[in-house]
Design an enzyme around this catalytic site. Structure first.
Site, PDB file in Angstrom:
ATOM      1  N   GLY A 142      30.507  70.012  20.164  1.00 24.28           N
ATOM      2  CA  GLY A 142      31.630  70.805  19.665  1.00 24.28           C
ATOM      3  C   GLY A 142      31.510  72.291  19.911  1.00 24.28           C
ATOM      4  N   SER A 184      29.401  57.618  14.246  1.00 25.44           N
ATOM      5  CA  SER A 184      29.837  59.024  14.368  1.00 25.44           C
ATOM      6  C   SER A 184      31.276  59.287  13.993  1.00 25.44           C
ATOM      7  CB  SER A 184      29.508  59.629  15.734  1.00 25.44           C
ATOM      8  OG  SER A 184      29.483  58.700  16.737  1.00 25.44           O
ATOM      9  N   THR A 239      35.788  62.789  12.985  1.00 30.86           N
ATOM     10  CA  THR A 239      34.367  62.621  13.332  1.00 30.86           C
ATOM     11  C   THR A 239      33.467  62.869  12.130  1.00 30.86           C
ATOM     12  OG1 THR A 239      32.688  63.298  14.952  1.00 30.86           O
ATOM     13  CG2 THR A 239      33.964  65.048  13.935  1.00 30.86           C
ATOM     14  N   ASP A 283      34.041  71.042  16.608  1.00 39.11           N
ATOM     15  CA  ASP A 283      35.345  71.342  17.208  1.00 39.11           C
ATOM     16  C   ASP A 283      36.454  70.441  16.677  1.00 39.11           C
ATOM     17  OD1 ASP A 283      33.954  69.174  18.482  1.00 39.11           O
ATOM     18  OD2 ASP A 283      35.495  69.160  20.021  1.00 39.11           O
TER      19      ASP A 283
HETATM   20  C1  SD4 Z   1      31.279  67.556  17.095  1.00 35.49           C
HETATM   21  N1  SD4 Z   1      32.710  66.951  18.897  1.00 35.49           N
HETATM   22  O1  SD4 Z   1      31.199  67.539  15.877  1.00 35.49           O
HETATM   23  C2  SD4 Z   1      31.988  66.434  17.776  1.00 35.49           C
HETATM   24  C3  SD4 Z   1      30.977  65.380  18.129  1.00 35.49           C
HETATM   25  C4  SD4 Z   1      31.433  64.382  19.116  1.00 35.49           C
HETATM   26  O2  SD4 Z   1      31.233  62.532  20.345  1.00 35.49           O
HETATM   27  O3  SD4 Z   1      32.450  64.485  19.748  1.00 35.49           O
HETATM   28  N2  SD4 Z   1      30.768  63.350  19.365  1.00 35.49           N
HETATM   29  O4  SD4 Z   1      30.784  68.447  17.782  1.00 35.49           O
END
Ligand code: SD4
Length: 339
Positions: free
Chosen positions: A251, A95, A215, A228
């Protein structure tokens, strides 16, 4: 209470850099206002830096790199960039970076942002084929008058600015996508089995803050979805006067509440960092009736060096590096994940 490097002479600061992790502890004994370097629990006030926090277990490797930069007298912005870049380069990570899970059309698309002590910020969203979106984000901050570049425009700008694309084929990732396609069930959920964005906040020996976040976002998301992580105020927020915070998890929930910004504003009012993270989590819980399986976690450092973290569910660990600690800390949480 711990040693404040602000109260140290330039010579002592140089000695910290030279001595590395043992430096502060060694200097503490000879420092007039020092007691111990007792950054024990989240929320404990560590008088200023150096300090590095980052999300999840992979944060340990990221912190080690960031710490090395700080120990060598490097800039805290370099520390947060180079720290998370370690995880971006790890193709076994599903990820973060090019080893991440694809969207539902089979494309790995990346989001990242970075912010410094003075609030300068840069971000890229929905970019493909670049190993280090965090470095693109920093370049956007430093070389353009803008904060965010997205998609094909960001990729073109990166090519024009000397970044080299990289194509990565990971059979296991392709197989997972093909498997997902059989049902194509759209469940944009981050739970404790599916996480790993890396967010990092750090403070240098002089108390200067910086943060980074990078990410590949939610697995099998709609092509074009931005989370986010590249949004200043959501996945990351740094204001040298008040503190720094970053987020991981679903997010959409973080964006709707301007999560990291909330944490920093609460700390500005004097709230303990753990309490500020908890309040940001509770705002999300109050706003969303169905939190089933939806994990969100925050990390924070207040301008005085106090730090903390909190999450919706158990299972959110953060990596901590200070002068006397290098460990994974379980964040406090509101709920137990029953699966
Ligand atoms: C998102 N916040 O794209 C990221 C995903 C994430 O641990 O934090 N995964 O929404």
């Amino acid at each position: 209470m711990v040693v404040s490097l602000r109260t140290m002479s330039l010579q002592d600061r140089r000695r910290f850099i030279k001595l590395g992790s043992a430096g502060i502890a060694a200097l503490a004994t000879g420092c007039a206002d020092a007691t111990t370097n007792a950054a024990t629990e989240p929320g404990t006030v560590q008088a200023k830096g150096p300090l590095v926090l980052s999300t999840w277990k992979h944060g340990m490797a990221a912190n080690a790199k960031a710490w090395e930069v700080l120990r060598n007298g490097g800039d805290v912005l370099d520390a947060v960039e180079q720290g998370v870049a370690v995880v971006e380069s790890d193709l076994s990570n599903r990820s973060v970076g090019l080893g991440g899970m694809p969207d539902r059309d089979g494309h790995v698309t990346l989001d990242a942002c970075i912010q410094d002590h003075d609030g300068r910020a840069g971000a890229v969203a929905f970019v493909q084929r670049f190993e280090h979106p965090i470095s693109l984000a920093r370049a956007v901050m430093e070389r353009t008058p803008h904060v965010i570049l997205a998609g094909a425009g960001a990729e073109r700008w990166a090519l024009e600015n000397g970044f080299t694309p990289r194509d990565v084929e990971i059979p296991e990732v392709r197989a997972a996508w093909l498997e997902w396609l059989k049902k194509a069930e759209y469940k944009p959920v981050v739970n404790i089995e599916n996480h790993d964005t890396i967010g990092m906040v750090a403070m240098d020996p002089d108390g200067r803050l910086a943060g980074s976040c990078t990410t590949s976002g939610l697995a099998f998301k709609i092509h074009g979805r931005v989370g986010d992580s590249p949004i200043i105020g959501a996945g990351l927020f740094v204001d040298g006067e008040a503190g720094a915070a970053c987020a991981t998890g679903v997010g959409e929930l973080v964006i709707r509440t301007a999560g990291s910004h909330s944490v920093v504003e609460l700390m500005r009012q004097g709230m303990d960092p753990t309490e500020a993270c908890k309040e940001a989590v509770r705002r999300i819980i109050r706003q969303n009736k169905d939190m089933d399986g939806k994990q969100v976690g925050f990390l924070a450092i207040r301008a005085d060096g106090a730090f903390g973290g909190w999450s919706v569910y158990d299972g959110f660990d953060f990596a901590l590096r200070s002068t006397d600690r290098e460990e994974l800390v379980p964040a406090g949480h509101d709920r137990k994940w029953e699966g």
